[in-house]
Design a protein around this motif. Structure first.
Motif, PDB file in Angstrom:
ATOM      1  N   TYR A 118      90.922  13.992 155.398  1.00 36.45           N
ATOM      2  CA  TYR A 118      89.958  14.526 156.362  1.00 36.45           C
ATOM      3  C   TYR A 118      89.225  15.715 155.756  1.00 36.45           C
ATOM      4  CZ  TYR A 118      88.066  16.654 160.621  1.00 36.45           C
ATOM      5  OH  TYR A 118      87.223  17.178 161.572  1.00 36.45           O
ATOM      6  N   CYS A 119      87.909  15.755 155.988  1.00 40.40           N
ATOM      7  CA  CYS A 119      87.097  16.880 155.545  1.00 40.40           C
ATOM      8  C   CYS A 119      86.697  17.674 156.791  1.00 40.40           C
ATOM      9  CB  CYS A 119      85.860  16.387 154.808  1.00 40.40           C
ATOM     10  SG  CYS A 119      84.746  17.733 154.310  1.00 40.40           S
ATOM     11  N   PRO A 120      87.350  18.814 157.059  1.00 42.88           N
ATOM     12  CA  PRO A 120      87.072  19.559 158.289  1.00 42.88           C
ATOM     13  C   PRO A 120      85.624  20.051 158.359  1.00 42.88           C
ATOM     14  CG  PRO A 120      89.092  20.348 157.239  1.00 42.88           C
ATOM     15  CD  PRO A 120      88.425  19.443 156.267  1.00 42.88           C
ATOM     16  N   GLU A 121      85.098  20.514 157.248  1.00 43.39           N
ATOM     17  CA  GLU A 121      83.730  21.065 157.277  1.00 43.39           C
ATOM     18  C   GLU A 121      82.686  19.993 157.547  1.00 43.39           C
ATOM     19  OE1 GLU A 121      83.732  24.460 153.961  1.00 43.39           O
ATOM     20  OE2 GLU A 121      84.846  22.640 153.474  1.00 43.39           O
ATOM     21  N   GLY A 122      82.900  18.804 157.015  1.00 48.47           N
ATOM     22  CA  GLY A 122      81.939  17.716 157.246  1.00 48.47           C
ATOM     23  C   GLY A 122      82.312  16.858 158.450  1.00 48.47           C
ATOM     24  N   ASP A 123      83.517  17.064 158.987  1.00 47.01           N
ATOM     25  CA  ASP A 123      84.051  16.305 160.115  1.00 47.01           C
ATOM     26  C   ASP A 123      84.001  14.792 159.880  1.00 47.01           C
ATOM     27  OD1 ASP A 123      85.276  15.857 162.511  1.00 47.01           O
ATOM     28  OD2 ASP A 123      83.413  15.951 163.699  1.00 47.01           O
ATOM     29  N   PHE A 124      84.625  14.360 158.785  1.00 47.17           N
ATOM     30  CA  PHE A 124      84.733  12.915 158.521  1.00 47.17           C
ATOM     31  C   PHE A 124      86.044  12.640 157.783  1.00 47.17           C
ATOM     32  CE2 PHE A 124      82.340  14.810 154.952  1.00 47.17           C
ATOM     33  CZ  PHE A 124      83.083  14.404 153.856  1.00 47.17           C
TER      34      PHE A 124
END
Ligand SMILES: [Zn+2]
Length: 345
Positions: free
Chosen positions: A10-16
């Motif tokens: 999961y990429c929290p900054e990109g939300d994906f």
């Protein structure tokens, strides 16, 4: 830039998520094998080259957005782009760039080019997420031209003896690579239904493949002697095979490198052909990316982690929900073939 949560990367900054193993709102997918492209996500982002295959796997209702190779787009502060992984049609490495810090999630990959997909592109990065399906020094592949000489020699011999040749390979990727590599002058080529649909998607995506006829569309009077029939391994030993009369069976897989696999599979011949990197290619890529940190998923993680640490590279084994690659691992094959979205390769 990535963390591991209950659904995967999961990429929290990109939300994906990337290749999540559960439905998530937004999934970036490296390729269409079932252990990477999970059914039921809110939206998918993938490489344009694999769009038709992904659509077949995910269904008409799925929200699928694609991007051409190398073209980047912004998801929050993260620039995202897709680069060829050389594994199957449309298979990508996903590059994430946030202010010059670069992560690459490679999915499954191989470095030897083949006729059915764009060749692997080396993408320099700070952190590299690698597969290790065949991450042991015993896994070394012969050049594919040699393997196809073996396959064609086997088919020719069977044709001369009046037998049909049943060649088993996973329906997504391997089957098309086999079709692209065999010599169609030897005889007619037939396909199992699971192979034929995806083969059509490959053709529609611009991949040149020899003519094939769906087995179930052939008339009852068909003489199968001398023909080549390409089918998924799950078809071996089923009543579907009875129509062909006298046959020789062959299985193309990286697992054929392991003694005893062919016997356990009850095949006459095994051909060592994989869509994954072998050990020499794996370590070559690990060094060439220049990554100072590597996350290792799938397969023989510990051996690869040890190799990296001995070279002063920060390395971590990352547990994936699926152990090994579904599309080649024998132990998990039945699971893959009942997965939503169709048979898993
Ligand atoms: Zn795969």
């Amino acid at each position: 830039m990535l963390i591991l949560d209950e659904s995967g990367f999961y990429c929290p900054e990109g939300d994906f998520h990337i290749d999540p193993w559960r439905p998530v709102p937004r999934a970036l997918v490296t390729h269409s094998h079932a252990d990477h492209a999970h059914w039921g996500c809110g939206a998918y982002l993938a490489a344009e080259a694999g769009e038709r295959v992904l659509r077949r796997r995910m269904g008409d209702e799925a929200v699928i957005e694609t991007v051409p190779w190398g073209e980047s787009l912004s998801l929050g502060p993260v620039r995202v782009s897709f680069h060829p992984a050389g594994h199957i049609l449309g298979s990508a490495q996903i590059r994430l760039d946030r202010g010059g810090e670069v992560w690459v999630v490679s999915g499954d990959y191989k470095t030897e080019p083949d006729a059915t997909c764009a060749p692997f592109e080396l993408v320099p990065c700070n952190t590299f997420v690698t597969e290790s399906t065949f991450g042991l020094p015993i896994f070394r592949w012969a050049p594919q031209a040699e393997v196809f000489d073996q396959v064609n020699g086997w088919w020719r011999k069977n044709a001369e003896a009046g037998r049909a040749s049943l060649l088993f390979g996973y329906a997504l990727g391997k089957a098309q690579r086999l079709l692209a590599g065999v010599d169609p002058s030897i005889g007619p080529i037939f396909t199992h239904g699971a192979v034929e649909n995806l083969t059509g998607d490959y053709r529609d995506s611009g991949v040149a493949l020899p003519d094939t006829t769906l087995v179930s569309a052939a008339p009852d009077s068909t003489d199968w002697a001398g023909s080549l029939v390409v089918a998924p391994p799950s078809a071996n030993g089923t009543p579907w095979m009875r129509r062909f009369g006298e046959v020789s069976t062959g299985f193309a897989s990286g697992w054929m490198r392991i003694r005893g696999t062919r016997r356990r599979r009850a095949m006459d011949r095994g051909f060592v052909l994989s869509d994954h990197v072998d050990w020499p290619a794996l370590v070559e890529v690990l060094e060439a990316t220049g990554a100072e940190r590597v996350w290792v998923t799938h397969g023989y993680r510990e051996a690869v982690v040890r190799w990296l640490r001995e070279r002063g590279i920060e390395a971590m084994a990352v547990a994936s929900r699926f152990e090994g690659e579904l599309d080649e691992a024998e132990s998990t094959e039945s699971k893959s073939e009942t997965a939503p979205g169709g048979e898993a390769s």
